[in-house]
Design an enzyme around this catalytic site. Structure first.
Site, short mmCIF file in Angstrom:
data_model
loop_
_atom_site.label_atom_id
_atom_site.label_comp_id
_atom_site.label_asym_id
_atom_site.label_seq_id
_atom_site.Cartn_x
_atom_site.Cartn_y
_atom_site.Cartn_z
N GLU A 91 0.83 -1.20 0.00
CA GLU A 91 0.00 0.00 0.00
C GLU A 91 0.86 1.25 0.00
O GLU A 91 1.95 1.27 0.57
CB GLU A 91 -0.86 0.03 1.26
CG GLU A 91 -1.81 -1.12 1.36
CD GLU A 91 -2.55 -1.15 2.69
OE1 GLU A 91 -3.35 -2.06 2.87
OE2 GLU A 91 -2.30 -0.27 3.54
N CYS A 104 3.17 8.38 1.62
CA CYS A 104 3.59 7.40 2.62
C CYS A 104 3.99 6.13 1.87
O CYS A 104 3.20 5.58 1.10
CB CYS A 104 2.41 7.17 3.55
SG CYS A 104 2.73 5.96 4.80
N CYS A 111 5.10 -7.23 7.63
CA CYS A 111 6.06 -6.73 8.62
C CYS A 111 6.26 -7.80 9.70
O CYS A 111 5.31 -8.47 10.10
CB CYS A 111 5.55 -5.44 9.26
SG CYS A 111 6.72 -4.73 10.45
N CYS A 115 3.40 -5.58 15.93
CA CYS A 115 2.82 -4.69 16.94
C CYS A 115 1.33 -5.03 17.07
O CYS A 115 0.65 -5.24 16.08
CB CYS A 115 3.00 -3.22 16.52
SG CYS A 115 4.73 -2.77 16.28
N CYS A 118 -1.59 -3.22 15.03
CA CYS A 118 -1.35 -2.91 13.62
C CYS A 118 -1.80 -4.05 12.70
O CYS A 118 -1.42 -5.21 12.91
CB CYS A 118 0.15 -2.64 13.44
SG CYS A 118 0.65 -2.51 11.73
N CYS A 341 -2.34 1.75 8.34
CA CYS A 341 -1.43 0.81 7.70
C CYS A 341 -1.98 -0.61 7.65
O CYS A 341 -2.40 -1.17 8.63
CB CYS A 341 -0.15 0.95 8.53
SG CYS A 341 0.92 -0.36 8.80
#
Ligand code: SF4
Length: 349
Positions: A91, A104, A111, A115, A118, A341
């Site tokens: 994205e 961005c 990832c 976290c 997220c 995100c």
């Protein structure tokens, strides 16, 4: 075949001089076609002979990410879901900023940091992006805006600055991050000025020291908690770097006059948003060297967190100012299009 967008200027020079056996002036011509003019077909490179164009087409490609989905927000924010050459999805988000846009960028597919708040973290890590895939997002974003009439072929680029804040942890793809940062400000290229880029990271001291030495970008630290214990609860992998070690490294990060290190602090209702947390945060940071961006969490289906009260967010900001810490509540852009995100990709999958 090699994607020419994966080559730094020096590597492109080697390609032109050694592989193509061409004179040096061709390097600047090719660089300009790739990055400034945004050409994707060798046959459009009109100042190069036909034989040379055919030779290049036989050994190289110019591969941009493809647009898989577009979402436009009422506030002007645009989110693009991009498909890479191997079908992976990433994205990028275009955010209106004065008369131009901030973009961005993602640096990884997924990832590894996991976290807890997220969406991207929930998807897990798939692979690093190449330099061409990182900066390919800028080429796609710029063309998208130009096609919409933002900026013009002879005016300044519609994209003013970049934040490496999309999917992924940029400092875990350090080599391609640095290659992309070096390529951005080059003449006849994307021409996004020096230090107009910010790298958002959970904070790895060794890599931060390397970034600091390059003087190419400033860090934005995803802090989100004022103590080691709380950070370990909501960002367990990031918290493997002890907070005091991270703060010591940031104290040594080279800054020029008026520059500050940004701390991102996502306020999660009832988790990290009390005035006590604000006091702890003020104690943790060096108020002369940092600014704090406060972001109110948007409740997301299936996630174990809730949005903070509006009054609480304002009280938190006030408390930081009271302690002399520069803090701002960041407007949550594109809330109606799931600009957080990883949300679009999570939906798509
Ligand atoms: S917040 Fe950033 S570092 Fe954490 S999981 Fe999401 S993308 Fe990764």
């Amino acid at each position: 075949m090699i994607n020419l967008l994966d080559l730094t200027y020096d590597e492109l020079e080697a390609f032109v001089v050694e592989d193509l056996k061409q004179p040096r002036f061709r390097v600047d011509q090719l660089f300009q076609w790739l990055w400034q003019k945004g050409v994707r077909d060798f046959s459009d490179m009109t100042n190069m002979g036909k034989a040379l164009r055919e030779k290049m087409a036989g050994i190289a490609t110019i591969t941009w990410p493809g647009i898989a989905k577009v979402q436009e927000s009422r506030d002007g924010t645009v989110k693009l879901l991009l498909r890479l050459h191997d079908g992976k999805l990433i994205e990028t988000v275009l955010i209106p900023f004065k008369d131009r846009f901030s973009q961005c960028l993602s640096t990884q597919v997924g990832c590894a940091m996991g976290c807890k708040f997220c969406n991207t973290g929930l998807l897990g890590f798939e692979r690093n992006l190449t330099m061409g895939e990182i900066l390919g997002q800028v080429l796609v974003g710029r063309k998208f805006l130009l096609d919409k009439g933002v900026g013009g072929p002879d005016g300044p680029s519609p994209i003013r600055n970049l934040v490496y804040m999309g999917m992924g942890e940029p400092l875990l793809n350090l080599d391609n991050l640095l290659r992309s940062l070096e390529t951005l400000p080059r003449e006849n290229g994307l021409s996004i000025s020096w230090r107009r880029s910010m790298v958002s990271t959970v904070g790895f001291p060794e890599q931060l020291r390397i970034l600091g030495k390059t003087e190419l970008a400033l860090p934005a630290i995803s802090l989100h908690a004022p103590t080691q214990e709380l950070r370990a609860q909501i960002m367990p992998k990031a918290a493997r770097v002890p907070l005091d070690e991270l703060m010591q490294c940031l104290a040594e990060f080279p800054l020029r006059p008026r520059e500050r290190i940004t701390f991102e602090y996502l306020l999660l209702g009832g988790v990290n948003d009390s005035l006590n947390h604000a006091d702890q945060l003020a104690k943790l940071v060096d108020k002369n060297r940092v600014k704090v961006n406060l972001i109110a969490y948007n409740a997301t289906e299936g996630m174990p967190f809730s949005a903070p009260d509006r009054d609480q967010v304002e009280a938190f900001e006030k408390r930081l100012w009271h302690h002399g810490v520069t803090a701002f509540i960041r407007r949550s852009m594109g809330a109606d299009i799931k600009a957080a995100c990883g949300q679009l990709k999570a939906d798509e999958q």
